[in-house]
Enzyme design. Structure first.
Site, PDB file in Angstrom:
ATOM      1  N   CYS A   1      -8.927   8.029  -6.043  1.00  0.00           N
ATOM      2  CA  CYS A   1      -7.810   7.827  -5.103  1.00  0.00           C
ATOM      3  C   CYS A   1      -7.383   9.250  -4.988  1.00  0.00           C
ATOM      4  CB  CYS A   1      -6.784   6.937  -5.524  1.00  0.00           C
ATOM      5  SG  CYS A   1      -6.039   7.256  -7.296  1.00  0.00           S
TER       6      CYS A   1
ATOM      7  N   ARG B   1      -3.842   3.868  -8.252  1.00  0.00           N
ATOM      8  CA  ARG B   1      -4.950   3.264  -7.991  1.00  0.00           C
ATOM      9  C   ARG B   1      -6.384   3.263  -8.806  1.00  0.00           C
ATOM     10  NH1 ARG B   1      -4.637   4.527  -1.940  1.00  0.00           N
ATOM     11  NH2 ARG B   1      -4.033   6.069  -2.976  1.00  0.00           N
TER      12      ARG B   1
ATOM     13  N   ASP C   1      -1.860   2.668  -1.029  1.00  0.00           N
ATOM     14  CA  ASP C   1      -1.093   3.656  -1.649  1.00  0.00           C
ATOM     15  C   ASP C   1       0.157   2.796  -2.012  1.00  0.00           C
ATOM     16  OD1 ASP C   1       0.246   5.467  -2.860  1.00  0.00           O
ATOM     17  OD2 ASP C   1      -0.382   7.016  -1.341  1.00  0.00           O
TER      18      ASP C   1
HETATM   19  P1  4NP Z   1      -2.559   7.200  -6.282  1.00  0.00           P
HETATM   20  O1  4NP Z   1      -1.305   7.007  -5.769  1.00  0.00           O
HETATM   21  O2  4NP Z   1      -3.536   8.023  -5.142  1.00  0.00           O
HETATM   22  O3  4NP Z   1      -2.992   5.591  -6.415  1.00  0.00           O
HETATM   23  O4  4NP Z   1      -2.734   7.807  -7.619  1.00  0.00           O
HETATM   24  C1  4NP Z   1      -0.528   8.219  -5.365  1.00  0.00           C
HETATM   25  C2  4NP Z   1       0.074   9.041  -6.580  1.00  0.00           C
HETATM   26  C3  4NP Z   1       0.786  10.406  -6.070  1.00  0.00           C
HETATM   27  C4  4NP Z   1       0.852  10.529  -4.667  1.00  0.00           C
HETATM   28  C5  4NP Z   1       0.681   9.817  -3.802  1.00  0.00           C
HETATM   29  C6  4NP Z   1      -0.302   8.801  -3.995  1.00  0.00           C
HETATM   30  N1  4NP Z   1       1.584  11.561  -4.545  1.00  0.00           N
HETATM   31  O5  4NP Z   1       2.188  11.855  -3.206  1.00  0.00           O
HETATM   32  O6  4NP Z   1       2.154  12.358  -5.292  1.00  0.00           O
END
Ligand code: 4NP
Length: 152
Positions: free
Chosen positions: A8, A14, A124
């Site tokens: 991800c 995720r 997300d």
């Molecule tokens: P992930 O979610 O891709 O599912 O781990 C996110 C975690 C952090 C961020 C965006 C999405 N961020 O912008 O820091």
């Protein structure tokens, strides 16, 4: 042994959740796979999973306490048979790291394996409400069961 990498953006919501659900499912099925998860971004490298994702995991009886974030590396193309991404932007980010056909053909959207959920990507949850984290778990459980039944 077959190997799977879940990817991800941050590797704190995720894809670590996918890794833990996958480990649970293969243990239940008595299957042996190597698996890991990674983020296209290094922003959260070394961190535990997001506290909201960990709490939702716990409520669904998964343990997300041990996973630490790491960034996807080009060498992951050689280490894994399947690279399952959560959304279209993850796909584009990974796609941009290699021009080799054998690398690119390993990459697919995890929701392509869904049998019941109609989601076209795993949304997300980072900037959304608490329900987003349970939705992530619902979609991932369905996709991962579908993936295992197609590839085992
Ligand atoms: P992930 O979610 O891709 O599912 O781990 C996110 C975690 C952090 C961020 C965006 C999405 N961020 O912008 O820091």
């Amino acid at each position: 042994m077959k190997s799977v990498l879940f990817v991800c953006l941050g590797n704190i919501c995720r894809s670590p959740m996918a890794e833990v659900i996958f480990k649970h499912e293969i243990a239940e099925a008595g299957l042996d796979y190597t698996c890991d998860s990674a983020g296209t971004s290094a922003v959260h490298a070394g961190e535990k999973a997001d506290s909201r994702m960990r709490e939702s995991a716990k409520q669904r009886e998964y343990n997300l306490e041990e996973v630490r974030s790491r960034q996807f590396e080009k060498s992951d193309f050689d280490k894994f048979d399947f690279i399952l991404v959560m959304d279209e932007s993850n796909y584009q980010n990974i796609r941009a790291l290699s021009n080799r056909d054998e690398d690119i053909k390993k990459v697919s959207l995890i929701t392509d394996y869904c049998k019941n959920e109609s989601a076209s990507e795993v949304p997300d949850p980072y900037y959304g409400g608490e329900n987003g984290f349970f939705e992530v778990i619902d979609i991932l459980e369905d996709a991962i069961r579908g993936f295992i039944s197609e590839t085992k």
